[in-house]
Design a protein around this motif. Sequence first.
Motif, PDB file in Angstrom:
ATOM      1  N   GLY A   1       0.826  -1.215   0.000  1.00  0.00           N
ATOM      2  CA  GLY A   1       0.000   0.000   0.000  1.00  0.00           C
ATOM      3  C   GLY A   1       0.855   1.259   0.000  1.00  0.00           C
ATOM      4  N   GLU A   2       1.913   1.247   0.790  1.00  0.00           N
ATOM      5  CA  GLU A   2       2.795   2.424   0.870  1.00  0.00           C
ATOM      6  C   GLU A   2       3.516   2.649  -0.459  1.00  0.00           C
ATOM      7  OE1 GLU A   2       3.431   2.076   5.688  1.00  0.00           O
ATOM      8  OE2 GLU A   2       4.980   1.298   4.361  1.00  0.00           O
ATOM      9  N   ASP A   3       3.881   1.551  -1.106  1.00  0.00           N
ATOM     10  CA  ASP A   3       4.562   1.655  -2.399  1.00  0.00           C
ATOM     11  C   ASP A   3       3.622   2.245  -3.468  1.00  0.00           C
ATOM     12  OD1 ASP A   3       6.923   0.953  -4.114  1.00  0.00           O
ATOM     13  OD2 ASP A   3       5.430  -0.320  -5.083  1.00  0.00           O
ATOM     14  N   PHE A   4       2.364   1.773  -3.512  1.00  0.00           N
ATOM     15  CA  PHE A   4       1.400   2.342  -4.473  1.00  0.00           C
ATOM     16  C   PHE A   4       1.136   3.813  -4.154  1.00  0.00           C
ATOM     17  CE2 PHE A   4      -0.515  -2.067  -5.385  1.00  0.00           C
ATOM     18  CZ  PHE A   4       0.003  -2.117  -6.671  1.00  0.00           C
ATOM     19  N   ALA A   5       0.972   4.107  -2.857  1.00  0.00           N
ATOM     20  CA  ALA A   5       0.675   5.493  -2.447  1.00  0.00           C
ATOM     21  C   ALA A   5       1.813   6.417  -2.875  1.00  0.00           C
ATOM     22  CB  ALA A   5       0.458   5.557  -0.944  1.00  0.00           C
ATOM     23  N   ASP A   6       3.029   5.939  -2.734  1.00  0.00           N
ATOM     24  CA  ASP A   6       4.187   6.752  -3.109  1.00  0.00           C
ATOM     25  C   ASP A   6       4.226   6.937  -4.642  1.00  0.00           C
ATOM     26  OD1 ASP A   6       6.681   8.071  -2.489  1.00  0.00           O
ATOM     27  OD2 ASP A   6       7.622   6.393  -3.551  1.00  0.00           O
ATOM     28  N   HIS A   7       3.984   5.859  -5.361  1.00  0.00           N
ATOM     29  CA  HIS A   7       4.049   5.932  -6.828  1.00  0.00           C
ATOM     30  C   HIS A   7       3.007   6.901  -7.395  1.00  0.00           C
ATOM     31  CE1 HIS A   7       5.096   4.447 -10.832  1.00  0.00           C
ATOM     32  NE2 HIS A   7       3.815   4.663 -11.098  1.00  0.00           N
ATOM     33  N   PHE A   8       1.792   6.873  -6.831  1.00  0.00           N
ATOM     34  CA  PHE A   8       0.689   7.665  -7.401  1.00  0.00           C
ATOM     35  C   PHE A   8       0.416   8.946  -6.597  1.00  0.00           C
ATOM     36  CE2 PHE A   8      -0.266   3.350  -9.076  1.00  0.00           C
ATOM     37  CZ  PHE A   8      -0.411   3.644 -10.429  1.00  0.00           C
ATOM     38  N   LYS A   9       1.390   9.380  -5.782  1.00  0.00           N
ATOM     39  CA  LYS A   9       1.109  10.477  -4.835  1.00  0.00           C
ATOM     40  C   LYS A   9       0.749  11.806  -5.496  1.00  0.00           C
ATOM     41  CE  LYS A   9       5.947  11.749  -3.752  1.00  0.00           C
ATOM     42  NZ  LYS A   9       6.669  10.781  -4.625  1.00  0.00           N
ATOM     43  N   ASP A  10       1.235  12.057  -6.689  1.00  0.00           N
ATOM     44  CA  ASP A  10       0.981  13.360  -7.313  1.00  0.00           C
ATOM     45  C   ASP A  10      -0.121  13.302  -8.377  1.00  0.00           C
ATOM     46  OD1 ASP A  10       2.993  14.538  -5.764  1.00  0.00           O
ATOM     47  OD2 ASP A  10       4.531  13.799  -7.152  1.00  0.00           O
ATOM     48  N   CYS A  11      -0.973  12.298  -8.304  1.00  0.00           N
ATOM     49  CA  CYS A  11      -1.970  12.085  -9.370  1.00  0.00           C
ATOM     50  C   CYS A  11      -3.355  12.627  -9.037  1.00  0.00           C
ATOM     51  CB  CYS A  11      -2.052  10.598  -9.696  1.00  0.00           C
ATOM     52  SG  CYS A  11      -0.487   9.941 -10.310  1.00  0.00           S
ATOM     53  N   GLY A  12      -3.509  13.267  -7.903  1.00  0.00           N
ATOM     54  CA  GLY A  12      -4.800  13.866  -7.552  1.00  0.00           C
ATOM     55  C   GLY A  12      -5.908  12.840  -7.328  1.00  0.00           C
ATOM     56  N   ILE A  13      -5.555  11.705  -6.709  1.00  0.00           N
ATOM     57  CA  ILE A  13      -6.529  10.617  -6.532  1.00  0.00           C
ATOM     58  C   ILE A  13      -7.538  10.928  -5.418  1.00  0.00           C
ATOM     59  CG2 ILE A  13      -6.683   8.210  -5.710  1.00  0.00           C
ATOM     60  CD1 ILE A  13      -3.939   7.999  -7.422  1.00  0.00           C
ATOM     61  N   THR A  14      -8.816  10.739  -5.729  1.00  0.00           N
ATOM     62  CA  THR A  14      -9.865  10.991  -4.723  1.00  0.00           C
ATOM     63  C   THR A  14     -10.385   9.697  -4.113  1.00  0.00           C
ATOM     64  OG1 THR A  14     -11.631  10.881  -6.370  1.00  0.00           O
ATOM     65  CG2 THR A  14     -10.659  13.066  -5.950  1.00  0.00           C
ATOM     66  N   LYS A  15     -10.260   8.572  -4.859  1.00  0.00           N
ATOM     67  CA  LYS A  15     -10.745   7.280  -4.349  1.00  0.00           C
ATOM     68  C   LYS A  15      -9.899   6.156  -4.915  1.00  0.00           C
ATOM     69  CE  LYS A  15     -15.429   8.297  -3.199  1.00  0.00           C
ATOM     70  NZ  LYS A  15     -16.710   8.660  -3.609  1.00  0.00           N
ATOM     71  N   VAL A  16      -9.777   5.093  -4.114  1.00  0.00           N
ATOM     72  CA  VAL A  16      -9.136   3.861  -4.589  1.00  0.00           C
ATOM     73  C   VAL A  16     -10.277   2.890  -4.899  1.00  0.00           C
ATOM     74  CG1 VAL A  16      -7.596   1.966  -3.963  1.00  0.00           C
ATOM     75  CG2 VAL A  16      -7.082   4.295  -3.195  1.00  0.00           C
ATOM     76  N   VAL A  17     -10.165   2.207  -6.039  1.00  0.00           N
ATOM     77  CA  VAL A  17     -11.220   1.276  -6.472  1.00  0.00           C
ATOM     78  C   VAL A  17     -10.609  -0.102  -6.666  1.00  0.00           C
ATOM     79  CG1 VAL A  17     -12.751   0.704  -8.409  1.00  0.00           C
ATOM     80  CG2 VAL A  17     -12.624   3.056  -7.599  1.00  0.00           C
ATOM     81  N   THR A  18     -11.310  -1.124  -6.181  1.00  0.00           N
ATOM     82  CA  THR A  18     -10.851  -2.488  -6.446  1.00  0.00           C
ATOM     83  C   THR A  18     -12.030  -3.399  -6.719  1.00  0.00           C
ATOM     84  OG1 THR A  18      -9.311  -4.206  -5.736  1.00  0.00           O
ATOM     85  CG2 THR A  18     -10.838  -3.391  -4.071  1.00  0.00           C
ATOM     86  N   ILE A  19     -11.692  -4.644  -7.058  1.00  0.00           N
ATOM     87  CA  ILE A  19     -12.711  -5.643  -7.363  1.00  0.00           C
ATOM     88  C   ILE A  19     -12.664  -6.697  -6.269  1.00  0.00           C
ATOM     89  CG2 ILE A  19     -13.319  -7.424  -9.066  1.00  0.00           C
ATOM     90  CD1 ILE A  19     -11.742  -5.508 -11.070  1.00  0.00           C
ATOM     91  N   GLU A  20     -13.827  -7.075  -5.728  1.00  0.00           N
ATOM     92  CA  GLU A  20     -13.805  -8.107  -4.695  1.00  0.00           C
ATOM     93  C   GLU A  20     -13.374  -9.446  -5.297  1.00  0.00           C
ATOM     94  OE1 GLU A  20     -17.624  -8.761  -2.906  1.00  0.00           O
ATOM     95  OE2 GLU A  20     -18.543  -9.385  -4.769  1.00  0.00           O
ATOM     96  N   SER A  21     -12.708 -10.340  -4.599  1.00  0.00           N
ATOM     97  CA  SER A  21     -12.343 -10.169  -3.209  1.00  0.00           C
ATOM     98  C   SER A  21     -10.822 -10.008  -3.024  1.00  0.00           C
ATOM     99  CB  SER A  21     -12.820 -11.386  -2.392  1.00  0.00           C
ATOM    100  OG  SER A  21     -12.286 -12.561  -2.983  1.00  0.00           O
ATOM    101  N   SER A  22     -10.025 -10.535  -3.962  1.00  0.00           N
ATOM    102  CA  SER A  22      -8.576 -10.537  -3.726  1.00  0.00           C
ATOM    103  C   SER A  22      -7.939  -9.155  -3.779  1.00  0.00           C
ATOM    104  CB  SER A  22      -7.877 -11.440  -4.731  1.00  0.00           C
ATOM    105  OG  SER A  22      -8.351 -12.729  -4.614  1.00  0.00           O
ATOM    106  N   GLY A  23      -8.613  -8.199  -4.407  1.00  0.00           N
ATOM    107  CA  GLY A  23      -8.043  -6.859  -4.486  1.00  0.00           C
ATOM    108  C   GLY A  23      -8.216  -6.061  -3.203  1.00  0.00           C
ATOM    109  N   ILE A  24      -9.106  -6.534  -2.313  1.00  0.00           N
ATOM    110  CA  ILE A  24      -9.499  -5.687  -1.171  1.00  0.00           C
ATOM    111  C   ILE A  24      -8.324  -5.407  -0.216  1.00  0.00           C
ATOM    112  CG2 ILE A  24     -10.998  -5.486   0.852  1.00  0.00           C
ATOM    113  CD1 ILE A  24     -13.144  -7.017  -0.702  1.00  0.00           C
ATOM    114  N   ALA A  25      -7.549  -6.426   0.126  1.00  0.00           N
ATOM    115  CA  ALA A  25      -6.468  -6.203   1.110  1.00  0.00           C
ATOM    116  C   ALA A  25      -5.432  -5.188   0.599  1.00  0.00           C
ATOM    117  CB  ALA A  25      -5.817  -7.527   1.485  1.00  0.00           C
ATOM    118  N   PRO A  26      -4.865  -5.368  -0.608  1.00  0.00           N
ATOM    119  CA  PRO A  26      -3.895  -4.364  -1.062  1.00  0.00           C
ATOM    120  C   PRO A  26      -4.526  -2.992  -1.327  1.00  0.00           C
ATOM    121  CG  PRO A  26      -4.303  -6.008  -2.782  1.00  0.00           C
ATOM    122  CD  PRO A  26      -4.948  -6.518  -1.534  1.00  0.00           C
ATOM    123  N   ALA A  27      -5.781  -2.996  -1.779  1.00  0.00           N
ATOM    124  CA  ALA A  27      -6.431  -1.699  -2.043  1.00  0.00           C
ATOM    125  C   ALA A  27      -6.703  -0.977  -0.726  1.00  0.00           C
ATOM    126  CB  ALA A  27      -7.732  -1.910  -2.821  1.00  0.00           C
TER     127      ALA A  27
END
Length: 190
Positions: A39-65
């Motif tokens: 999660g910290e790695d994704f947050a760092d990579h996309f930090k300057d992208c103006g993200i308002t929400k994280v979206v995932t697909i149940e169920s395996s995406g939920i923990a990393p998202a």
Amino acid sequence: MKLLEEKVLQEGIAVNENILKVDSFINHQIDPVLMKAIGEDFADHFKDCGITKVVTIESSGIAPAFSTALAMQAPLLILKKSPSKVLNENMYQTIVTSYTKGASYELTLASHLISEHDHVLIIDDFLANGEAATGAIRLIRKAHATVAGIGILIEKSFQPGRAKLEEQGFSIYSQVRIAKLDKDVIELMP
Ligand code: 5GP
């Protein structure tokens, strides 16, 4: 991402030339310390992208998202799978073909949870043919929201998902890229 690469090489099980099992740390049992770092790695990579929400697909995406959303201090939206088509005017719906199960499912998103002001980051565990990500993009577009980027834990780079999504102009960041799979063989991209 070094930590996830090491885990894939140590604990991933290549079933055949197409399927990698990661049941001991992502899909069946979850390694929470690894998820936090993901999660910290994704947050760092996309930090300057103006993200308002994280979206995932149940169920395996939920923990990393979830760990990404926590690190970004943004809400997490879970796209739900429903086996049958239940028509509902308060839902955005689209059909996706599952890579691992071969069957189709309906992906749904409640319309009041997303708006045209949202700029979202899609997170998923695997990228294979890009069907799941493309379905997520269709739903986000139905809401007139926009896609800031796509974050993937494990990309099977020998399958067409990345090329399909890049052709449409999406920015993809995969923490691990696999060049080749075979029974008991996992080769990472150089
Ligand atoms: P795609 O939609 O890109 O074809 O496939 C991605 C989805 O299929 C992911 O959400 C993941 O759940 C599943 N998937 C694809 N390939 C694999 C794989 O090799 N192993 C596992 N465990 N899941 C996979």
